[in-house]
Scaffold this active site. Structure first.
Site, PDB file in Angstrom:
ATOM      1  N   GLU A  95      -1.820  12.127   9.146  1.00 20.91           N
ATOM      2  CA  GLU A  95      -0.807  12.445   8.130  1.00 20.91           C
ATOM      3  C   GLU A  95      -0.356  13.916   8.158  1.00 20.91           C
ATOM      4  O   GLU A  95       0.021  14.478   7.138  1.00 20.91           O
ATOM      5  CB  GLU A  95      -1.319  12.087   6.731  1.00 20.91           C
ATOM      6  CG  GLU A  95      -1.579  10.607   6.554  1.00 20.91           C
ATOM      7  CD  GLU A  95      -1.961  10.214   5.136  1.00 20.91           C
ATOM      8  OE1 GLU A  95      -1.604   9.103   4.711  1.00 20.91           O
ATOM      9  OE2 GLU A  95      -2.605  11.026   4.458  1.00 20.91           O
ATOM     10  N   GLU A  97      -1.882   2.286   7.305  1.00 16.83           N
ATOM     11  CA  GLU A  97      -2.464   2.273   5.967  1.00 16.83           C
ATOM     12  C   GLU A  97      -1.533   1.546   4.998  1.00 16.83           C
ATOM     13  O   GLU A  97      -0.527   2.101   4.560  1.00 16.83           O
ATOM     14  CB  GLU A  97      -2.735   3.696   5.443  1.00 16.83           C
ATOM     15  CG  GLU A  97      -3.856   4.415   6.155  1.00 16.83           C
ATOM     16  CD  GLU A  97      -4.228   5.735   5.480  1.00 16.83           C
ATOM     17  OE1 GLU A  97      -3.828   5.954   4.318  1.00 16.83           O
ATOM     18  OE2 GLU A  97      -4.920   6.541   6.124  1.00 16.83           O
TER      19      GLU A  97
END
Length: 843
Positions: free
Chosen positions: A180, A249
């Site tokens: 991320e 995710e």
């Protein structure tokens, strides 16, 4: 001997599955294994958030739920707590975990990072990294890159040595580098792009033989696959038309913070998000989390992340399947796999069926599969598709494996609902002959202020993390001062205000050995500012500030530089005369950690424990210890911390985590039920308002013996340990509510079309344990029943035969199935769409 046999079985299973090397690549549509595109469903299980004894069952339940793969992070600070000193034992045994996944016949996605976020302390970085000269995290910085490469290579080489990559015949078909970073890389300026290029090149150079991914990294350089994280990823597009659309995710819920209400995500919305992703070209998605587990010890990040990391996942914190979430998603996976041949063959043809209505068709030769979506948040719709009519509830997707018949609609749940409950029982403390308190508890007082020879003095106020290196939550700041009788603070009976400002996370102030006041931050703002009325006396006065952390920052640009502790100012302000003294630059004495920590009190083995009458209760800074027997049976165990304040607990020397039942969630913002229709956000669906954020704390059964167990508590602010109780996780009720318009169970798809047309919707119930049977019918209604599991009620029409029919079909059996039709129950209200609602108990 039995343990050796089990170990041998595991070894045989692992070696049996790891024999044939696989070639893993990718193209524009999918991950390609041995030349074949695959539609893959994955779920996150973090090995240290459960125990090795739990791993096989968690993995099997994942497989039974329709997963192809288990995804896990690798936790650097867990494995290398001291530079060049490694720990891969117990809950840290990554190799064992990967081999158990392989033994179950599942693949592995190994997210090395090594930055993981994960609501984990310091984002997974070891604190010693912070002290390397000239280091800057996650940017084009040579000291950081050297350490990151060393650890990444360490993990890759460990996997290679055990032949765990698919290229060696193992289960690992994907790896991730970084995590991320694209969310925050702009803050790192010119160092960001070179760093990402370096990280990609470094990972590829390790020659794992399987693809690497970067999530949330739109500029991930080839051959790295960029992937999506979020509640929805159907609109995501990879940065190259040569890369597949992957979702690393899919957030099954959200994490819990101390001081917050409990988040949850309705399964209808989660299923909608999954089906939409595959509808619009996705071929790989992963649930974060599939089993969330527990933040044992001091592993929580945040700060203020709770000890429970349940995450409203399909398998709950205790290892039990959460219904209907687990079952409904299992059915979604089966439905999607029925479309796999068409999904992997081509891109979808997407067309509009009207406002907020969409069809996606995958067709190759004679094979055709379709997804029909209604993305309206309120209105159901009837659509025409291929000459047939289909009812699409709002915010739902219907899956048609043959482009004609609906096998599943995401808003219609065939799976049963389970209402879990906690069965309370006493702690069964064992008072011995030396325990004159009669309570079974003994105690040791933690000294207020400086008590260790390692204490040191410095001018000014020190930042906490740099001082403690996170060896402990606790740092004492101590100051002695002489107050003359003519000081303004003592004149005219005026009271003094102690003003303290801290970067967080919590603070207790003691004046002359007595607790004067406390302050705490929250998950949105960790800083603490307190104004505490105090009384000083002529002569020597001592100010002792106990500053503590509740998990270090784990996310954000430069999160590693977020400080903690009392950085000031610290002032004495006079109430009446307006006078003020700034104490910030004076000479303070510091103590890292507690005396009891150094004395090994968490193990319970010290000889200093006091067992006398008059057990001290509701007093700060006390260690408590008791011996107890484990609850009988096999049900998962929790400790209920009613009556305690804040602290940490250890069972047989192992930390079950921080407890904080006095941190109450706000009164507002919760709903009894949450409308799944419409976009989900972390604050949309919450429960438990006005109650402790966390009251129950998981105690793994593998940590317990039948008797002679030791429980140790360190209580910061005051509590009554005699109120502690065990709670075993039980199944309260089983429910299901199925209408005549529900699709048939997915498992019936293999029936010939004529038999399917002649079949009716079916309600099925099954006790969660094989040694249980359905013992009673709590509710049964066929007609127009209302409400939800645990609160069903009869509607305006109900068959008089429903209860007796359900009783006959179900009671005494481990499972039962009942046709939802007028032929079974009669017709209590002609011309009305009917459904069957049932609630039962298992025993």
């Amino acid at each position: 001997m039995r343990g050796r046999i089990l170990a041998l079985l595991v070894f045989c299973l692992v070696t049996a599955t790891a024999t044939f090397a696989s070639t893993v690549t990718y193209d524009s549509r999918a991950i390609v294994i041995d030349g074949k595109r695959r539609v893959l469903v994955s779920g996150s299980i973090h090995y240290p958030r459960s125990t090795p004894d739990m791993w096989p069952d968690l993995i099997q339940k994942s497989k039974d739920g329709g997963l192809d793969m288990i995804e896990t992070y690798v936790f650097w600070n867990l494995h290398e707590p001291v530079r060049n000193q490694y720990n891969f034992e117990g809950r840290n045994d990554l190799v064992k975990f990967v081999k158990l996944v392989a033994a179950a016949g599942l693949y592995v996605h190994l997210r090395i990072g090594p930055y993981v976020c994960a609501e984990w302390n310091y984002g997974g970085f070891p604190l010693w990294l912070h002290f390397i000269p000239r280091i800057k995290f996650r940017t084009d910085n040579e000291p950081f890159k050297a350490e990151m490469q060393r650890f990444t290579a360490k993990i890759v080489n460990m996997m290679k040595q055990e032949k765990l990559y698919a290229s060696q015949g193992g289960p690992i078909i994907l790896s991730q580098i970084e995590n991320e970073y694209g969310n925050i890389d702009s803050a790192y300026g010119a160092g960001a792009k070179p760093y990402i290029k370096w990280a990609a090149d470094m990972a590829v150079s390790l020659d794992t033989g399987v693809p690497w991914v970067m999530c949330q990294q739109s500029d991930a350089p080839d051959p790295i696959i960029n992937t999506c994280n979020g509640f929805y990823c159907d609109q995501f597009t990879p940065n190259s038309n040569k890369k597949p659309k992957m979702w690393t995710e899919n957030w099954s819920g959200w994490f819990l913070s101390f001081g917050g209400a409990v988040p949850y995500r309705p399964v209808e919305d989660l299923a909608f998000a999954v089906a939409r992703f595959y509808q619009r070209g996705g071929t790989f998605q992963n649930y974060y989390m599939y089993h969330g587990g527990t933040n044992f010890g001091r592993t929580t990040g945040g700060p203020f992340i709770a000890t429970s990391y349940d995450y409203d996942a399909p398998i709950d914190e205790y290892g039990l399947v959460r219904q209907p979430k687990w079952g409904h998603l299992r059915d979604v996976h089966k439905a999607i796999k029925l479309c796999e041949e068409a999904l992997i063959a081509t891109d979808p043809t997407i067309s509009s069926l009207g406002p907020n209505l969409e069809a996606a068709v995958y067709k190759t030769g004679s094979v055709c599969s379709a997804f029909l979506a209604n993305v309206d948040t309120k209105s159901d719709a009837t659509v025409k598709f291929n000459g047939n009519s289909y009812l699409l509830p709002a915010w739902s997707v219907s899956i048609l494996p043959d482009c004609k018949n609906v096998v599943l609609n995401t808003a219609k749940i065939n799976s049963q609902t389970v209402i879990p409950s906690f069965m309370h029982e006493s702690l069964n403390t064992n008072a011995n002959s030396t325990d004159s308190s009669g309570s079974g508890w003994s105690w040791i007082n933690e000294p207020v202020g400086i008590s260790k020879a390692s204490a040191f003095s410095k001018l000014g106020l020190l930042e906490q993390i740099n001082t403690t290196a996170d060896k402990s939550d606790y740092l004492w700041y101590s100051l002695s001062m002489d107050i003359k009788g003519n000081e303004p603070f003592l004149q005219d009976g005026s009271q003094t205000i102690l003003h303290v400002e801290s970067l967080g996370h919590s603070l207790h102030a003691f004046i002359n050995g007595k607790l004067a006041g406390s302050g705490t931050g929250n998950s949105g703002n960790a800083k603490v500012k307190v104004d505490i009325p105090i009384t000083l006396v002529p002569g020597k006065n001592t100010i002792d500030l106990l500053s503590l952390t509740v998990g270090l920052q784990n996310y954000g640009a430069f999160f590693d530089l977020s400080g903690a502790g009392v950085t000031g100012p610290v002032k004495l302000n006079g109430l009446n005369n307006g006078s003020s003294i700034d104490l910030s630059s004076q000479q303070w004495t510091y103590q890292v950690g507690l005396k009891g920590e150094d004395a090994g009190l968490p193990s319970g083995s010290s000889s200093q424990w006091i067992s006398q009458s008059g057990l001290p209760k509701n007093q700060p800074l006390i260690w408590y210890k008791t011996n107890f027997d484990a609850p009988t049976g096999n049900a998962p165990i929790a400790l209920e911390f009613t009556g305690m304040g804040k602290g940490e607990a250890w069972v047989n020397g192992q930390s079950i985590g921080r407890y904080w039942p006095t941190y109450i969630a706000p009164n507002g913002g919760c709903t009894d039920s949450c409308n799944y229709r419409g976009p989900y956000g972390a604050d949309k669906c919450r429960k438990n308002c006005g109650k402790p954020s966390q009251k129950f704390y998981h105690v793994p059964r593998s940590w317990l013996q039948s008797s002679g167990n030791i429980l140790v508590l360190f209580e910061e602010i005051g509590g009554d340990p005699t109120q502690l109780a065990f709670a075993t996780r039980q199944t309260g009720s089983l429910c299901s509510h199925v209408s005549e318009s529900h699709p048939l169970p997915v498992d019936m798809w293999d029936l010939d079309s004529k038999t399917r047309r002649a079949s009716n919707s079916t309600l099925s119930l099954s006790c969660p344990s094989p040694n249980q049977v359905i013992s009673s019918i709590k509710f049964a209604s066929y007609g127009t029943p209302l409400g939800t599991c645990g609160s069903f009620s009869h509607g305006r029409c109900s068959s008089t035969k429903a209860r007796s029919i359900v009783h006959k079909a179900c009671v005494g059996s481990t499972s039962c199935s009942i046709c939802v039709s007028t032929s079974t129950f009669g017709d209590p209200c002609k011309g009305v769409k009917k459904s069957l609602a049932v609630e039962v108990s298992c025993a």
